[in-house]
Write a protein that holds these residues in place. Structure first.
Motif, PDB file in Angstrom:
ATOM      1  N   PHE A  30       0.836  -1.328   0.022  1.00 45.33           N
ATOM      2  CA  PHE A  30       0.232  -0.005  -0.029  1.00 45.33           C
ATOM      3  C   PHE A  30       0.830   1.210  -0.001  1.00 45.33           C
ATOM      4  O   PHE A  30       0.513   2.074  -0.718  1.00 45.33           O
ATOM      5  N   TYR A  70      -6.561  -0.470  -5.512  1.00 42.23           N
ATOM      6  CA  TYR A  70      -6.233  -0.403  -4.207  1.00 42.23           C
ATOM      7  C   TYR A  70      -5.978   1.176  -4.218  1.00 42.23           C
ATOM      8  O   TYR A  70      -6.015   1.585  -2.988  1.00 42.23           O
ATOM      9  N   ILE A 165     -10.918  -3.601  -0.950  1.00 39.41           N
ATOM     10  CA  ILE A 165     -10.976  -2.253  -0.184  1.00 39.41           C
ATOM     11  C   ILE A 165     -12.297  -2.297   0.485  1.00 39.41           C
ATOM     12  O   ILE A 165     -12.383  -1.104   1.312  1.00 39.41           O
TER      13      ILE A 165
END
Length: 168
Positions: A30, A70, A165
Protein backbone atom coordinates in the motif's frame (compact mmCIF):
# COMPACT_ATOMS: atom_id res chain seq x y z
CA UNK A 1 11.06 -49.26 -11.72
CA UNK A 2 7.48 -48.49 -12.77
CA UNK A 3 6.72 -47.02 -9.34
CA UNK A 4 9.82 -44.85 -9.58
CA UNK A 5 8.67 -43.41 -12.95
CA UNK A 6 5.23 -42.69 -11.52
CA UNK A 7 6.78 -40.97 -8.51
CA UNK A 8 9.01 -38.86 -10.75
CA UNK A 9 6.05 -37.89 -12.95
CA UNK A 10 3.96 -36.98 -9.93
CA UNK A 11 6.78 -34.87 -8.48
CA UNK A 12 7.34 -33.23 -11.86
CA UNK A 13 3.70 -32.22 -12.28
CA UNK A 14 3.51 -31.13 -8.64
CA UNK A 15 6.55 -28.90 -9.19
CA UNK A 16 5.02 -27.44 -12.36
CA UNK A 17 1.76 -26.71 -10.51
CA UNK A 18 3.68 -24.91 -7.76
CA UNK A 19 5.56 -22.82 -10.30
CA UNK A 20 2.41 -21.89 -12.17
CA UNK A 21 0.64 -20.99 -8.94
CA UNK A 22 3.53 -18.74 -7.91
CA UNK A 23 3.17 -16.79 -11.14
CA UNK A 24 -0.45 -16.03 -10.29
CA UNK A 25 0.30 -13.85 -7.30
CA UNK A 26 0.81 -10.15 -7.07
CA UNK A 27 2.26 -8.45 -4.03
CA UNK A 28 0.22 -5.54 -2.75
CA UNK A 29 2.26 -2.87 -0.97
CA UNK A 30 0.00 0.00 0.00
CA UNK A 31 2.87 2.43 0.64
CA UNK A 32 4.21 1.84 -2.87
CA UNK A 33 0.73 2.17 -4.37
CA UNK A 34 0.16 5.45 -2.55
CA UNK A 35 3.46 6.95 -3.71
CA UNK A 36 2.86 5.88 -7.33
CA UNK A 37 -0.68 7.23 -7.58
CA UNK A 38 0.28 10.55 -5.97
CA UNK A 39 3.19 11.27 -8.35
CA UNK A 40 1.66 13.91 -10.64
CA UNK A 41 4.43 13.53 -13.22
CA UNK A 42 4.05 9.76 -13.63
CA UNK A 43 1.72 7.75 -15.83
CA UNK A 44 0.62 6.09 -12.58
CA UNK A 45 -0.91 9.31 -11.24
CA UNK A 46 -4.41 8.32 -10.11
CA UNK A 47 -6.43 10.78 -12.21
CA UNK A 48 -4.59 9.55 -15.33
CA UNK A 49 -5.18 5.91 -14.45
CA UNK A 50 -8.84 6.33 -13.54
CA UNK A 51 -9.44 8.16 -16.83
CA UNK A 52 -7.97 5.22 -18.73
CA UNK A 53 -10.08 2.87 -16.61
CA UNK A 54 -13.25 4.85 -17.27
CA UNK A 55 -12.39 4.94 -20.98
CA UNK A 56 -12.18 1.11 -20.89
CA UNK A 57 -8.54 1.15 -22.02
CA UNK A 58 -7.72 -2.42 -23.05
CA UNK A 59 -3.97 -1.87 -22.55
CA UNK A 60 -4.29 -1.68 -18.75
CA UNK A 61 -2.08 -4.28 -17.08
CA UNK A 62 -2.64 -6.20 -13.86
CA UNK A 63 -0.30 -3.73 -12.14
CA UNK A 64 -2.40 -0.83 -13.48
CA UNK A 65 -5.53 -2.48 -12.11
CA UNK A 66 -3.79 -2.87 -8.74
CA UNK A 67 -3.01 0.85 -8.68
CA UNK A 68 -6.57 1.72 -9.71
CA UNK A 69 -8.37 -0.65 -7.34
CA UNK A 70 -6.21 -0.30 -4.24
CA UNK A 71 -5.42 3.32 -5.07
CA UNK A 72 -9.12 4.11 -4.80
CA UNK A 73 -8.78 3.58 -1.05
CA UNK A 74 -6.49 6.64 -0.92
CA UNK A 75 -9.04 8.96 -2.54
CA UNK A 76 -10.68 11.60 -0.32
CA UNK A 77 -14.20 10.27 -0.74
CA UNK A 78 -13.28 6.60 -0.48
CA UNK A 79 -15.36 5.84 2.62
CA UNK A 80 -18.27 8.08 1.57
CA UNK A 81 -18.38 6.31 -1.79
CA UNK A 82 -18.84 2.82 -0.41
CA UNK A 83 -21.68 1.64 -2.60
CA UNK A 84 -25.16 1.32 -1.15
CA UNK A 85 -26.38 -1.62 -3.15
CA UNK A 86 -29.85 -1.95 -1.57
CA UNK A 87 -31.84 -0.39 -4.44
CA UNK A 88 -29.74 -2.20 -7.00
CA UNK A 89 -30.35 -5.58 -5.36
CA UNK A 90 -34.08 -4.86 -5.35
CA UNK A 91 -34.04 -3.99 -9.06
CA UNK A 92 -32.12 -7.20 -9.79
CA UNK A 93 -34.62 -9.30 -7.86
CA UNK A 94 -37.50 -7.81 -9.87
CA UNK A 95 -35.59 -8.22 -13.18
CA UNK A 96 -35.98 -4.49 -13.84
CA UNK A 97 -32.83 -4.19 -15.94
CA UNK A 98 -33.44 -0.58 -16.93
CA UNK A 99 -33.42 0.30 -13.24
CA UNK A 100 -30.37 -1.93 -12.71
CA UNK A 101 -28.46 0.05 -15.34
CA UNK A 102 -29.41 3.36 -13.71
CA UNK A 103 -28.44 2.02 -10.27
CA UNK A 104 -25.13 0.69 -11.52
CA UNK A 105 -24.33 3.95 -13.27
CA UNK A 106 -25.12 5.87 -10.08
CA UNK A 107 -22.66 3.70 -8.17
CA UNK A 108 -19.99 3.71 -10.89
CA UNK A 109 -20.08 7.51 -11.12
CA UNK A 110 -18.86 7.64 -7.52
CA UNK A 111 -17.07 4.33 -7.25
CA UNK A 112 -15.82 3.05 -10.61
CA UNK A 113 -14.09 0.04 -9.01
CA UNK A 114 -17.29 -1.43 -7.56
CA UNK A 115 -17.22 -5.09 -8.51
CA UNK A 116 -20.95 -5.46 -7.88
CA UNK A 117 -21.89 -2.53 -10.10
CA UNK A 118 -19.48 -3.46 -12.92
CA UNK A 119 -20.67 -7.07 -12.97
CA UNK A 120 -24.36 -6.19 -12.86
CA UNK A 121 -24.03 -3.40 -15.42
CA UNK A 122 -22.66 -5.92 -17.89
CA UNK A 123 -25.37 -8.42 -16.95
CA UNK A 124 -28.23 -5.90 -17.31
CA UNK A 125 -26.94 -4.65 -20.66
CA UNK A 126 -26.71 -8.25 -21.83
CA UNK A 127 -30.25 -9.05 -20.63
CA UNK A 128 -31.56 -6.02 -22.54
CA UNK A 129 -29.95 -7.36 -25.74
CA UNK A 130 -27.55 -4.46 -26.05
CA UNK A 131 -24.62 -4.95 -28.42
CA UNK A 132 -21.81 -7.12 -27.12
CA UNK A 133 -19.45 -4.15 -27.32
CA UNK A 134 -21.53 -2.39 -24.62
CA UNK A 135 -21.85 -5.12 -22.02
CA UNK A 136 -18.56 -6.90 -22.60
CA UNK A 137 -16.48 -3.90 -21.51
CA UNK A 138 -18.10 -3.98 -18.04
CA UNK A 139 -17.69 -7.73 -17.79
CA UNK A 140 -14.04 -7.45 -18.82
CA UNK A 141 -13.41 -4.77 -16.23
CA UNK A 142 -15.16 -6.87 -13.56
CA UNK A 143 -13.08 -9.92 -14.48
CA UNK A 144 -9.83 -7.93 -14.38
CA UNK A 145 -10.64 -6.59 -10.90
CA UNK A 146 -11.71 -10.04 -9.69
CA UNK A 147 -8.50 -11.56 -11.09
CA UNK A 148 -6.47 -8.93 -9.28
CA UNK A 149 -8.13 -9.75 -5.97
CA UNK A 150 -7.65 -13.49 -6.49
CA UNK A 151 -3.97 -12.91 -7.25
CA UNK A 152 -3.55 -10.73 -4.14
CA UNK A 153 -3.44 -13.73 -1.82
CA UNK A 154 -4.60 -17.28 -1.36
CA UNK A 155 -7.13 -16.77 1.42
CA UNK A 156 -5.66 -19.50 3.59
CA UNK A 157 -4.49 -17.31 6.47
CA UNK A 158 -4.59 -13.73 7.68
CA UNK A 159 -1.09 -13.21 6.26
CA UNK A 160 -2.13 -14.45 2.83
CA UNK A 161 -5.70 -13.17 2.77
CA UNK A 162 -7.27 -11.78 -0.36
CA UNK A 163 -6.93 -8.00 -0.28
CA UNK A 164 -10.13 -6.04 -0.86
CA UNK A 165 -11.00 -2.39 -0.23
CA UNK A 166 -14.56 -3.02 1.01
CA UNK A 167 -16.00 -5.89 3.01
CA UNK A 168 -19.69 -6.74 2.64
Amino acid sequence: MKNMRQLILILFFYGISLLSYGQNEIEIHFDTIKSKIENKKADTYYPKLIKRFNDFDTTLTLDDYALIYYGFSFQDDYIKNKPDETELKSALESNNYGKVIKGCQKILDKNPVSLFANNNMGFALYKLDRPESEWLKYQSRFRALRKLIVYSGNGLSTETAFKVIYVS
